[in-house]
Write an enzyme that holds these catalytic residues in place. Sequence first.
Site, PDB file in Angstrom:
ATOM      1  N   ASP A 236       9.319 -24.915  64.205  1.00 29.89           N
ATOM      2  CA  ASP A 236       9.801 -24.939  65.583  1.00 29.89           C
ATOM      3  C   ASP A 236       9.186 -23.817  66.434  1.00 29.89           C
ATOM      4  OD1 ASP A 236      11.287 -25.491  67.835  1.00 29.89           O
ATOM      5  OD2 ASP A 236      13.234 -25.123  66.903  1.00 29.89           O
TER       6      ASP A 236
ATOM      7  N   ARG B 193      24.254 -26.953  69.026  1.00 28.89           N
ATOM      8  CA  ARG B 193      23.002 -26.188  68.966  1.00 28.89           C
ATOM      9  C   ARG B 193      22.227 -26.346  70.283  1.00 28.89           C
ATOM     10  NH1 ARG B 193      17.559 -26.230  66.319  1.00 28.89           N
ATOM     11  NH2 ARG B 193      17.241 -24.167  65.407  1.00 28.89           N
TER      12      ARG B 193
ATOM     13  N   LYS C  89       7.638 -32.478  59.497  1.00 29.99           N
ATOM     14  CA  LYS C  89       8.995 -32.073  59.142  1.00 29.99           C
ATOM     15  C   LYS C  89       9.895 -32.601  60.256  1.00 29.99           C
ATOM     16  CE  LYS C  89      11.993 -28.082  58.311  1.00 29.99           C
ATOM     17  NZ  LYS C  89      12.076 -26.599  58.253  1.00 29.99           N
ATOM     18  N   TRP C  90      10.670 -33.643  59.953  1.00 24.62           N
ATOM     19  CA  TRP C  90      11.443 -34.391  60.946  1.00 24.62           C
ATOM     20  C   TRP C  90      12.891 -33.906  60.875  1.00 24.62           C
ATOM     21  CZ3 TRP C  90       9.516 -39.301  63.192  1.00 24.62           C
ATOM     22  CH2 TRP C  90      10.451 -39.948  64.008  1.00 24.62           C
ATOM     23  N   ASP C  91      13.293 -33.107  61.849  1.00 25.60           N
ATOM     24  CA  ASP C  91      14.604 -32.467  61.825  1.00 25.60           C
ATOM     25  C   ASP C  91      15.622 -33.269  62.632  1.00 25.60           C
ATOM     26  OD1 ASP C  91      16.418 -30.510  61.052  1.00 25.60           O
ATOM     27  OD2 ASP C  91      15.128 -28.842  61.664  1.00 25.60           O
ATOM     28  N   HIS C  92      16.911 -32.925  62.437  1.00 23.90           N
ATOM     29  CA  HIS C  92      18.019 -33.651  63.088  1.00 23.90           C
ATOM     30  C   HIS C  92      19.225 -32.717  63.023  1.00 23.90           C
ATOM     31  CE1 HIS C  92      21.359 -36.565  63.398  1.00 23.90           C
ATOM     32  NE2 HIS C  92      20.497 -37.437  63.888  1.00 23.90           N
ATOM     33  N   ASN C  93      19.361 -31.846  64.043  1.00 18.25           N
ATOM     34  CA  ASN C  93      20.236 -30.689  63.927  1.00 18.25           C
ATOM     35  C   ASN C  93      21.639 -30.852  64.482  1.00 18.25           C
ATOM     36  OD1 ASN C  93      18.961 -28.404  62.542  1.00 18.25           O
ATOM     37  ND2 ASN C  93      17.355 -28.637  64.066  1.00 18.25           N
TER      38      ASN C  93
ATOM     39  N   CYS D  22      14.682 -33.800  57.292  1.00 15.45           N
ATOM     40  CA  CYS D  22      15.446 -32.562  57.365  1.00 15.45           C
ATOM     41  C   CYS D  22      16.527 -32.777  58.411  1.00 15.45           C
ATOM     42  CB  CYS D  22      14.534 -31.402  57.762  1.00 15.45           C
ATOM     43  SG  CYS D  22      15.383 -29.826  58.028  1.00 15.45           S
TER      44      CYS D  22
ATOM     45  N   ASP E  80      19.284 -25.664  54.163  1.00 16.61           N
ATOM     46  CA  ASP E  80      18.673 -24.549  54.887  1.00 16.61           C
ATOM     47  C   ASP E  80      18.832 -23.227  54.152  1.00 16.61           C
ATOM     48  OD1 ASP E  80      17.564 -25.899  57.007  1.00 16.61           O
ATOM     49  OD2 ASP E  80      19.245 -25.567  58.373  1.00 16.61           O
TER      50      ASP E  80
END
Length: 706
Positions: free
Chosen positions: A333, A408, A441-445, A487, A509
Amino acid sequence: MSELVHLTSGGVSVVIDLTGARLLHWGAELDSADVDALAATSTGAVTFSSFDDARVFPLLAVEADGWSGAPAIAWHRGGLHSAPLLRQVGSTATPTSLRVEYEDAAAGASVVLDLRLDAAGVLAAQVSVTSTAAVDAPLDLLAARVLLPVPAHATEVLDHTGRWTGERHPQRGALRHGTHLRQVRRGRGGHDAPFLTAVGTDGFGFRAGEVWTAHVAWSGDLEVGVERLPEGAGVHGAVLGGGELLLPGEIRLATGETYVSPVVYLTYGAQGLDSVSARLHRTVRSFDAHPTTPRPLVLNTWEAVYFDHDPAAITALADAAASVGVERFVLDDGWFRGRPDDWSGLGDWHIDLAKWPDGLRPLADHVHALGMQFGLWFEPEMVNPVSDLAAEHPDWILQASPDSATWRHQKVLDLTNPDAAASLLERIDTLVAEVGIDFIKWDHNRDLHAAVSPRTGRAAVHAQTTAFYALLDALRERHPSLEVESCASGGARVDLGVLQRTQRVWASDSNDPVERQRIQRWTGTLVPPEVVGSHVGPPIAETTHRAASLPFRMTTALFGHAGIEWDITRCTSEEREALTRWTALYRELRPLLHSGVTVRADAVDEETMLHGVVAVDGSRGVFAWVRLGTSVDAFTPRTRIPGLLAGERYRLRVREELGAVARHQVADPAWLDAGIEATGSFLESVGVPLPLLAPGSALLLEAVRL
């Protein structure tokens, strides 16, 4: 006369009586000569204060069948036809599959149940519902569940819970009357996902006991559970299963439209959870998306630089990574415009030229020239309210109200909007091609709360999840060699739905090895190690502030898709040398670690673990003997080494290339210096005394067949 179908594969039998459309047996492989005896003994007694005929449990049990638990099918059409009356109208069988077709003429609906038993003995079950009525009122689908009976001697239930940085903690207890139901309403699995739900015989563990498990292969809302009623389920004890959790109004089928449920994977194991995992790992390894090339050792930049993107420093980090043997360099990021922190910028997937004046292509080219792959972080399904995207397209946000809470500092991009999905695909596609990206890296926060599409005003978790899958599919179709990691603020989206489209999951994490040992142990009940990202972090873990030795951190990360998340430009020469030895050991062992059978000894005590991987042919095994904390006992008794072939002889020895492992004793057991030769049956049934390690330590053991 009953019409019996006997599906058998991988040491598992599934027997269905088609005449009564009911499952008679799911479990250990049966001799074909016993199938008639099974059928003859599958009708129970007629009890007092009950129906006048013996109770049975159909393949698709509903209230009209006399089933008082959660129904397999629930619907209504304008408030009518709320009690499905399913009549079997056809079936097709092979030695390993069965399709059964039903209709409800009054409701104007048809249902199909598909059962497929794969080579590993894993049963994949799926339900399809079609509206067939020639009326205007839609068929409102409330549930389409897969429910299978399990024997009465399955008396304990285990599933998982957790939190951020503490995913997949097991919880277990007695299977009592009533319902053990887990509903996921997060729009993703969540850190507290039930993950794998197991019922088994008293005291079942990793190496012993009969076990039946269910996993819903879906990345959105779902439910899974076990239900036991006083009257049982026919001659069975309880019912195990689940499906997608459908929100009110989410699935409204017009005439001719079909809903297809997620696949529910149902697995039987005769020898504990390890026997279930062995089957599930074979199934996952058969997925079309499963990687077939060696898993490259990763360096991810997040805990090294966070949002501080200095091209010279990151290039130096890439140089250091290559020097110790890293094979994939991932920029996390902070690379896109308007992103000095996590308050802004999400959705604006354009390179920040203030940070990267020449763009990212020079970095990618440099990484490739060093012999590494280049990866980049995205969080495609999210948008910050402070972003150009949110300002230009406020109607692209998935929310019940503009006042809905941020998480977030972000909201959810409405992928069910074709324009939003197309725009996102175009941006990622362009960057993959222009920059030369090998890995995302495919995130989903964040969770999805009150996920209502502004276009339709309806709940949209189902549509959002299918749109996410479609986006992944389209991207991989354009870039077949591109690999993707799932992720989700750590391990909040680890399931067999996403793993049919991705090549890696991020387990947590937390890079604290004490936490990671537990997380990876239970993640491995479902997912094979080669797709579970596991990194060596800095000496003091960011998430727990706990210090851990480098050998412990490296040994922990070895048992997965290994990587580094640490600014190694600041390492001492001794630390770099140790990392170089570790990367060499990873390359030596990964053919075994990423293809073998995962094994776990049942614990000596709560603060120790022994786990490993044994080659499919039994020729070799690698194990980690781990101590997480201090125990009451001041010695280590004989510890069983699981999974080796009973009749073969092995040499068991210690491997300490990763550095000396701290002990909590004066001297090791005498056999340790020279190793020991013994049969696989001796090592598993009798075991050997192992060193009493200091808390926060792990010793690597290797067994080689003689």
